[in-house]
Design an enzyme around this catalytic site. Sequence first.
Site, mmCIF file in Angstrom:
data_model
loop_
_atom_site.group_PDB
_atom_site.id
_atom_site.type_symbol
_atom_site.label_atom_id
_atom_site.label_comp_id
_atom_site.label_asym_id
_atom_site.label_seq_id
_atom_site.Cartn_x
_atom_site.Cartn_y
_atom_site.Cartn_z
ATOM 1 N N HIS A 147 39.920 36.087 40.652
ATOM 2 C CA HIS A 147 39.646 35.765 39.239
ATOM 3 C C HIS A 147 40.560 36.577 38.318
ATOM 4 C CE1 HIS A 147 36.655 34.541 36.015
ATOM 5 N NE2 HIS A 147 37.335 35.505 35.399
ATOM 6 N N GLU A 148 40.632 37.880 38.553
ATOM 7 C CA GLU A 148 41.425 38.736 37.668
ATOM 8 C C GLU A 148 42.926 38.547 37.883
ATOM 9 O OE1 GLU A 148 39.849 39.846 35.322
ATOM 10 O OE2 GLU A 148 37.822 39.717 36.156
ATOM 11 N N HIS B 176 44.072 35.821 35.653
ATOM 12 C CA HIS B 176 44.350 36.325 34.300
ATOM 13 C C HIS B 176 45.702 37.043 34.255
ATOM 14 C CE1 HIS B 176 40.516 35.118 32.898
ATOM 15 N NE2 HIS B 176 39.811 36.106 33.406
#
Length: 233
Positions: free
Chosen positions: A112-113, A116
């Site tokens: 997920h990160e 980003h």
Amino acid sequence: MDQTKQEEEYGYDLFPGRTKTKYKKGSIGESLFTFNHKCQVMLQFATETSPYAKLLLSAMKNSGCKVLKDRHFSCEDCDGTVSGGFDSGSSQIVLCQNNIHQQSHMNRVVTHELIHAFDHCRAHVDWFNNYKHLACSEIRAANLSGDCTFTNEAARFNFGLKQHHQECVRGRALRSILAVRNISRVEAEKIVDEVFDTCFNDHAPFGRIPHGKKDARFAHRDYENRDRYYANL
């Protein structure tokens, strides 16, 4: 702007380790009396074995943003409501060592990160002043990280048929925005709706929505082979 107010509005109050730490980084106290060592081991395993993470790390490197484990990841204690975050100011991924206890959870948070981080590398996201940019990256992270796979949704006792994946992505993106920005739910919903279709259909660098490890492995294989050409001689 007052520093405390700024931390609250941008979500930094959820990550107290960004501004203070109980132990000196790398000290014996940190290793023995916190979850730091376990976090580091799980992080290493995630980056070496998760097809999601391996693809993203390759894509970051090929985009000119090589990720270094010791420089770009930080295991820290966080507020009990979050598992991780991306600090654009330091280009660093925060992993909440006090909230991540299973390898599967670590794999999802790292993925997920990293999405980003990938967006930060390729798209010059204005995280603090453009809510649409933030919403788009949150939609992509929820869509591509495995957050909304059937297995994970079933574990949360969330079941649905028609467009359930889309609704999961929408809901998780909305919650992420509300956690780190001091705006109303109505405003956040409007922003998510405005960018949802475009960002939901942006599958870079996977080239598809990886609905599980098998899909992610195929996506990783295709990414690694993207420059190969075959011909019948």
